[in-house]
Design a protein around this motif. Sequence first.
Motif, PDB file in Angstrom:
ATOM      1  N   CYS A  54       0.983  -1.327  -0.038  1.00 28.74           N
ATOM      2  CA  CYS A  54      -0.153   0.037  -0.021  1.00 28.74           C
ATOM      3  C   CYS A  54       0.692   0.941   0.126  1.00 28.74           C
ATOM      4  N   GLN A  89      -4.245  -4.985   2.351  1.00 23.19           N
ATOM      5  CA  GLN A  89      -4.838  -5.117   1.022  1.00 23.19           C
ATOM      6  C   GLN A  89      -4.507  -4.599  -0.280  1.00 23.19           C
ATOM      7  N   CYS A 114      -5.865  -0.316  -4.911  1.00 22.03           N
ATOM      8  CA  CYS A 114      -6.500  -0.921  -6.407  1.00 22.03           C
ATOM      9  C   CYS A 114      -5.600  -0.715  -7.394  1.00 22.03           C
ATOM     10  N   VAL A 142      -6.603   3.618  -4.756  1.00 23.01           N
ATOM     11  CA  VAL A 142      -7.295   4.009  -3.538  1.00 23.01           C
ATOM     12  C   VAL A 142      -6.692   2.743  -2.720  1.00 23.01           C
ATOM     13  N   ASP A 143      -6.363   3.224  -1.393  1.00 19.51           N
ATOM     14  CA  ASP A 143      -5.884   2.151  -0.545  1.00 19.51           C
ATOM     15  C   ASP A 143      -6.945   1.283  -0.048  1.00 19.51           C
ATOM     16  N   LEU A 144      -6.960   0.098  -0.362  1.00 14.18           N
ATOM     17  CA  LEU A 144      -7.978  -0.919   0.004  1.00 14.18           C
ATOM     18  C   LEU A 144      -8.198  -1.089   1.601  1.00 14.18           C
ATOM     19  N   ASN A 145      -7.115  -0.982   2.470  1.00 11.75           N
ATOM     20  CA  ASN A 145      -6.998  -1.040   3.716  1.00 11.75           C
ATOM     21  C   ASN A 145      -7.989  -0.060   4.406  1.00 11.75           C
ATOM     22  N   LEU A 146      -8.230   1.062   3.655  1.00 11.41           N
ATOM     23  CA  LEU A 146      -8.908   2.416   4.333  1.00 11.41           C
ATOM     24  C   LEU A 146     -10.316   2.761   3.546  1.00 11.41           C
ATOM     25  N   SER A 147     -10.505   2.161   2.547  1.00 13.89           N
ATOM     26  CA  SER A 147     -12.004   2.393   1.814  1.00 13.89           C
ATOM     27  C   SER A 147     -12.083   1.218   0.789  1.00 13.89           C
ATOM     28  N   THR A 148     -13.290   1.293   0.069  1.00 14.03           N
ATOM     29  CA  THR A 148     -13.334   0.282  -0.960  1.00 14.03           C
ATOM     30  C   THR A 148     -13.447   1.079  -2.193  1.00 14.03           C
ATOM     31  N   CYS A 149     -13.451   0.757  -3.395  1.00 18.41           N
ATOM     32  CA  CYS A 149     -13.662   1.473  -4.475  1.00 18.41           C
ATOM     33  C   CYS A 149     -14.537   0.800  -5.524  1.00 18.41           C
ATOM     34  N   SER A 150     -14.981   1.398  -6.446  1.00 14.59           N
ATOM     35  CA  SER A 150     -16.036   0.975  -7.377  1.00 14.59           C
ATOM     36  C   SER A 150     -15.575   0.709  -8.694  1.00 14.59           C
TER      37      SER A 150
END
Length: 183
Positions: free
Chosen positions: A85, A145, A148, A153-161
């Motif tokens: 990340c 994680q 993306c 985007v940092d997948l440890n902090l949020s999800t992306c679409s």
Amino acid sequence: MKNHVYTSKNTVVDVTKIYNGAVNEINLDFSLDIEEGSTDDYVFENAPDVCARIFEKARGRDENESYVALQIKVTGRYNCLCGRCAKELTKDLCVSAEYGVTRKLSEDSDEYVEAPEGLLDVGELARTLFYLELPQRVLCKDDCQGLCPVCGVDLNLSTCSCKQVKKGKGLEGLKKLLDNYEE
């Protein structure tokens, strides 16, 4: 018998003084010179510290039968980026080892170091130990994680679409290519 303590940059030690009984222990404390460009992924706050002790572990009938040992410890703190990340991290490095010291090795050994002509290069041993123990990749946590691959985007902090490639699906094209090649 006396102990010697060295704090100079000269890290080559004459261990014949221990073999012949002039001293029973030699201690070294020094900072390790890091070769420029060899640790590009790591930034050290200070040069790693080395603490070494060369001592007679067992006295033989003569100096050829004495068992001399080297205990060495390398410590330092470094900054790096997580391998998944890219989060900034500060890590400690602490590695220690003990070796038997011999004048001539008959074969390669991980348990003994050679002191040809009675000279032992403790600085080179510390450098080797240091570089072998630096991790190839550092993670902020075992289950990181990462980022993306599409939007970053940092997948440890949020999800992306983003429409991410599902695990196992990304190599289907390569599998088809290999299957066609084998036919």
